[in-house]
Design a protein around this motif. Structure first.
Motif, PDB file in Angstrom:
ATOM      1  N   LYS A 145       0.819  -1.210   0.000  1.00 12.14           N
ATOM      2  CA  LYS A 145       0.000   0.000   0.000  1.00 12.14           C
ATOM      3  C   LYS A 145       0.856   1.265   0.000  1.00 12.14           C
ATOM      4  CE  LYS A 145      -3.935   0.223   2.067  1.00 12.14           C
ATOM      5  NZ  LYS A 145      -5.026   0.223   3.064  1.00 12.14           N
TER       6      LYS A 145
ATOM      7  N   ASP B 213      -0.229   4.013  -2.513  1.00 13.47           N
ATOM      8  CA  ASP B 213      -0.699   5.244  -1.882  1.00 13.47           C
ATOM      9  C   ASP B 213       0.147   6.459  -2.224  1.00 13.47           C
ATOM     10  OD1 ASP B 213      -2.721   3.847  -0.725  1.00 13.47           O
ATOM     11  OD2 ASP B 213      -1.872   3.820   1.299  1.00 13.47           O
TER      12      ASP B 213
ATOM     13  N   ILE C 169      -1.723   8.906  -4.336  1.00 12.66           N
ATOM     14  CA  ILE C 169      -2.808   9.559  -3.605  1.00 12.66           C
ATOM     15  C   ILE C 169      -2.247  10.679  -2.735  1.00 12.66           C
ATOM     16  CG2 ILE C 169      -4.623   9.184  -1.892  1.00 12.66           C
ATOM     17  CD1 ILE C 169      -4.907   6.347  -2.972  1.00 12.66           C
TER      18      ILE C 169
ATOM     19  N   TYR D 145      -3.933  -3.302  -6.377  1.00 14.91           N
ATOM     20  CA  TYR D 145      -3.916  -1.874  -6.052  1.00 14.91           C
ATOM     21  C   TYR D 145      -3.398  -1.056  -7.223  1.00 14.91           C
ATOM     22  CZ  TYR D 145      -4.823  -2.664  -1.067  1.00 14.91           C
ATOM     23  OH  TYR D 145      -5.402  -2.996   0.127  1.00 14.91           O
TER      24      TYR D 145
ATOM     25  N   GLN E 287      -8.482   5.522  -7.753  1.00 15.04           N
ATOM     26  CA  GLN E 287      -8.462   6.038  -6.383  1.00 15.04           C
ATOM     27  C   GLN E 287      -8.006   7.488  -6.344  1.00 15.04           C
ATOM     28  OE1 GLN E 287      -7.435   3.870  -2.976  1.00 15.04           O
ATOM     29  NE2 GLN E 287      -7.431   1.875  -3.965  1.00 15.04           N
TER      30      GLN E 287
ATOM     31  N   SER F 187     -10.967   9.646  -7.955  1.00 19.35           N
ATOM     32  CA  SER F 187     -12.170   9.654  -7.129  1.00 19.35           C
ATOM     33  C   SER F 187     -11.964  10.458  -5.856  1.00 19.35           C
ATOM     34  CB  SER F 187     -12.602   8.225  -6.789  1.00 19.35           C
ATOM     35  OG  SER F 187     -11.621   7.553  -6.018  1.00 19.35           O
ATOM     36  N   TYR F 188     -10.763  10.438  -5.287  1.00 18.45           N
ATOM     37  CA  TYR F 188     -10.483  11.233  -4.085  1.00 18.45           C
ATOM     38  C   TYR F 188     -10.701  12.714  -4.375  1.00 18.45           C
ATOM     39  CZ  TYR F 188      -8.033  12.974   0.057  1.00 18.45           C
ATOM     40  OH  TYR F 188      -7.723  13.630   1.227  1.00 18.45           O
TER      41      TYR F 188
ATOM     42  N   ASN G 218     -15.759  -3.247  -1.616  1.00 17.58           N
ATOM     43  CA  ASN G 218     -14.438  -3.703  -1.192  1.00 17.58           C
ATOM     44  C   ASN G 218     -14.543  -4.774  -0.118  1.00 17.58           C
ATOM     45  OD1 ASN G 218     -11.709  -3.932  -0.615  1.00 17.58           O
ATOM     46  ND2 ASN G 218     -11.525  -1.933   0.330  1.00 17.58           N
TER      47      ASN G 218
ATOM     48  N   GLY H 103      -9.407  -3.220  -3.234  1.00 16.17           N
ATOM     49  CA  GLY H 103      -9.047  -1.807  -3.311  1.00 16.17           C
ATOM     50  C   GLY H 103      -9.291  -1.224  -4.685  1.00 16.17           C
ATOM     51  N   CYS H 104      -9.044  -2.010  -5.729  1.00 17.46           N
ATOM     52  CA  CYS H 104      -9.297  -1.574  -7.101  1.00 17.46           C
ATOM     53  C   CYS H 104     -10.790  -1.337  -7.317  1.00 17.46           C
ATOM     54  CB  CYS H 104      -8.767  -2.614  -8.078  1.00 17.46           C
ATOM     55  SG  CYS H 104      -9.137  -2.278  -9.811  1.00 17.46           S
TER      56      CYS H 104
ATOM     57  N   TYR I 205     -13.060  -0.608  -5.121  1.00 14.82           N
ATOM     58  CA  TYR I 205     -13.458   0.588  -4.377  1.00 14.82           C
ATOM     59  C   TYR I 205     -13.224   1.852  -5.197  1.00 14.82           C
ATOM     60  CZ  TYR I 205     -12.678   4.541  -1.230  1.00 14.82           C
ATOM     61  OH  TYR I 205     -12.681   5.779  -0.659  1.00 14.82           O
ATOM     62  N   GLY I 206     -12.029   1.991  -5.760  1.00 15.39           N
ATOM     63  CA  GLY I 206     -11.700   3.191  -6.518  1.00 15.39           C
ATOM     64  C   GLY I 206     -12.559   3.365  -7.756  1.00 15.39           C
TER      65      GLY I 206
END
Length: 492
Positions: A265, A269, A272, A349, A356, A359-360, A386, A406-407, A409-410
């Motif tokens: 992660k 991350d 992000i 991921y 991700q 979308s954030y 997720n 995780g994929c 979710y994004g």
């Protein structure tokens, strides 16, 4: 917004470099051992209850409201700060008490797959990290207050300072053979961070003592704050519940998986923290002042370059994940087995990295426009997707299920938020071309069969050559690149 982004980006970059150094040291000294798994679990155990009442309250509630009050009524802005500070102080005291008293029960729920030794070490770590909770919360509040005044020093330095503390803790734990020093690195870092933040806001006199604060003012401010965050009350439950579920599934797949999860992660991350978080936080204070038409125009200009940067990176990271992990981590106690396990998790991921990031940014734009009811619904659907994938497929997919979840979710969150903000037409056409390019890149990369350093160089050169050629060949993508350079020349 550009200036705010650049300041936060530079801080995030420094923090990420410090974070990479921290993880490299941790991997070299302790690998994917039970000690690392316990440290990861303790961090989650400590921060999950804290984030129940800080994350969305501060970012989606306090910051936009404080920014508006500051422009119209400084007295109400001060009332908001002191009211929030009092609530957070009380919440932090209760959280510390619960962590210290209930650590054995909480750890049993969070990591059911741990053995007795890992559980005991995790409990010890939680008791130490719990002492840092009030300072963690105070530092966060000070950083958001500073952002409300258009300054981003605390926010940009937070990750760097945390990593510096944990680097010191890692080195001390290894040199002195005292695992508890790993946890003390976290706690001491936030004591320093909170003290520094307090000194900054006092020196600037941003929150004078509330000598003339009336009860009616506090009630009015509290009502408006509650109106803003009410739709988000359940979001922390969903977010932290998802973290708990992810950590529990990782522990059921083995101590090594639980330790490897955060190594994977860290890489995913990075984008992000470097791109999405600065853009999202800068957008909270900037887009909140825009009309709907201005916000749409801003997002329409932002999404094409964001997709151009992140989709190729996602594909390259997924295809070359083994080499990336070997370069970063494979030394000392982090052997080939650890590399393979981390690569299995990272792949999923990496595939969803672009979603991700995008979308954030879009979710923060919705919060800036005070559309938090939609934020809650969208995040609920994405997080439940997720969690369902993790629990229903972990026996089938093994460690890779963590990245696949995780994929999902994004992607789900991106689709829902882009449609709500009417930027889906801007996104979908470009995504179709970039998806086609990603498939072509993945298939063509099979021909790159070099080994060692030479193979890595071949892969890097092919990545650059392929995507430059593909973007140049597609008119809409080529036009986006020209627009980016045109705006850059105008700005500079």
């Amino acid at each position: 917004m550009l200036r705010s982004f650049l300041q936060l980006f530079s801080g995030s970059l420094a923090g990420k470099l410090a974070g990479v150094l921290r993880e490299v040291l941790l991997a070299a000294t302790f690998g994917t051992s039970g000690m690392v798994a316990s440290l990861r679990a303790a961090q989650s155990a400590t921060l999950v209850p804290v984030n129940f009442f800080t994350a969305d309250s501060l970012s989606a509630g306090f910051l936009p409201l404080y920014t508006r009050y500051r422009e119209t009524d400084a007295h109400r802005a001060g009332a908001l700060f002191w009211w929030i500070a009092g609530l957070l102080l009380a919440a932090s005291v209760v959280t510390v008490a619960l962590l210290l008293a209930g650590a054995p029960y909480w750890i049993g729920v969070l990591v059911p797959g741990f053995g007795a030794s890992e559980r005991a070490l995790t409990i010890e770590f939680v008791e130490i990290m719990g002492l840092g909770v009030p300072f963690y919360i105070a530092g966060g509040l000070f950083s958001y207050l500073e952002m409300g005044h258009g300054v981003y020093t605390l926010a940009s330095a937070r990750a760097t300072l945390q990593s510096a503390g944990m680097i010191a803790g890692t080195l001390a734990a290894f040199a002195l053979n005292r695992p508890s020093l790993l946890a003390w690195g976290f706690t001491v870092a936030y004591v320093i961070y909170a003290a520094w933040g307090c000194a900054r806001i006092v020196r600037q006199n941003w929150v004078p003592l509330p000598s003339g604060l009336r009860r009616e003012d506090v009630r009015s401010v509290a009502r408006e704050f509650w109106h803003i965050v009410k739709p988000l009350v359940l979001v922390p439950i969903l977010l932290q519940g998802n973290i708990v579920a992810e950590r529990a599934v990782a522990s059921l797949l083995g101590v090594g998986t639980s330790a490897a999860l955060d190594y994977a992660k860290l890489i995913s991350d990075t984008g992000i923290l470097l791109f999405a978080v600065p853009l999202g936080l800068a957008g909270l204070s900037t887009i909140s002042k825009m009309s709907d038409a201005e916000a749409y125009a801003t997002l329409s200009r932002l999404m094409p370059p964001l997709l151009l940067a992140t989709v190729p990176f996602s594909t390259g990271l997924a295809v070359n994940s083994h080499w990336v992990i070997a370069i970063i981590y494979q030394r000392g106690q982090f052997d080939a087995t650890s590399t393979h396990l981390t690569q299995i998790i990272l792949w999923g991921y990496a595939v969803g990295f672009w979603a991700q990031v995008a979308s954030y940014v879009l979710v923060k734009a919705l919060s800036a426009k005070l559309r938090n009811g939609e934020v809650f619904r969208f995040m609920a659907v994405a997080l439940l997707s997720n969690t369902l994938i993790n629990f229903s497929l972990y026996r089938v997919l093994g460690p890779s299920v963590l990245g696949v979840g995780g994929c999902a979710y994004g992607v789900v969150l991106l689709v829902l938020s882009a449609r709500a903000l009417d930027v889906w037409p801007v996104v979908v056409g470009r995504l179709a071309w970039l998806a086609l390019g990603s498939v072509g890149y993945a298939l063509s990369s099979l021909a790159v069969v070099g080994q060692g350093g030479l193979g890595m160089m071949e892969a890097a050169l092919w990545f650059a050559a392929y995507w430059i050629a593909f973007i140049t060949a597609v008119p809409v993508l080529r036009g986006d690149v020209r627009s980016i350079f045109a705006r850059w020349r105008t700005a500079t």
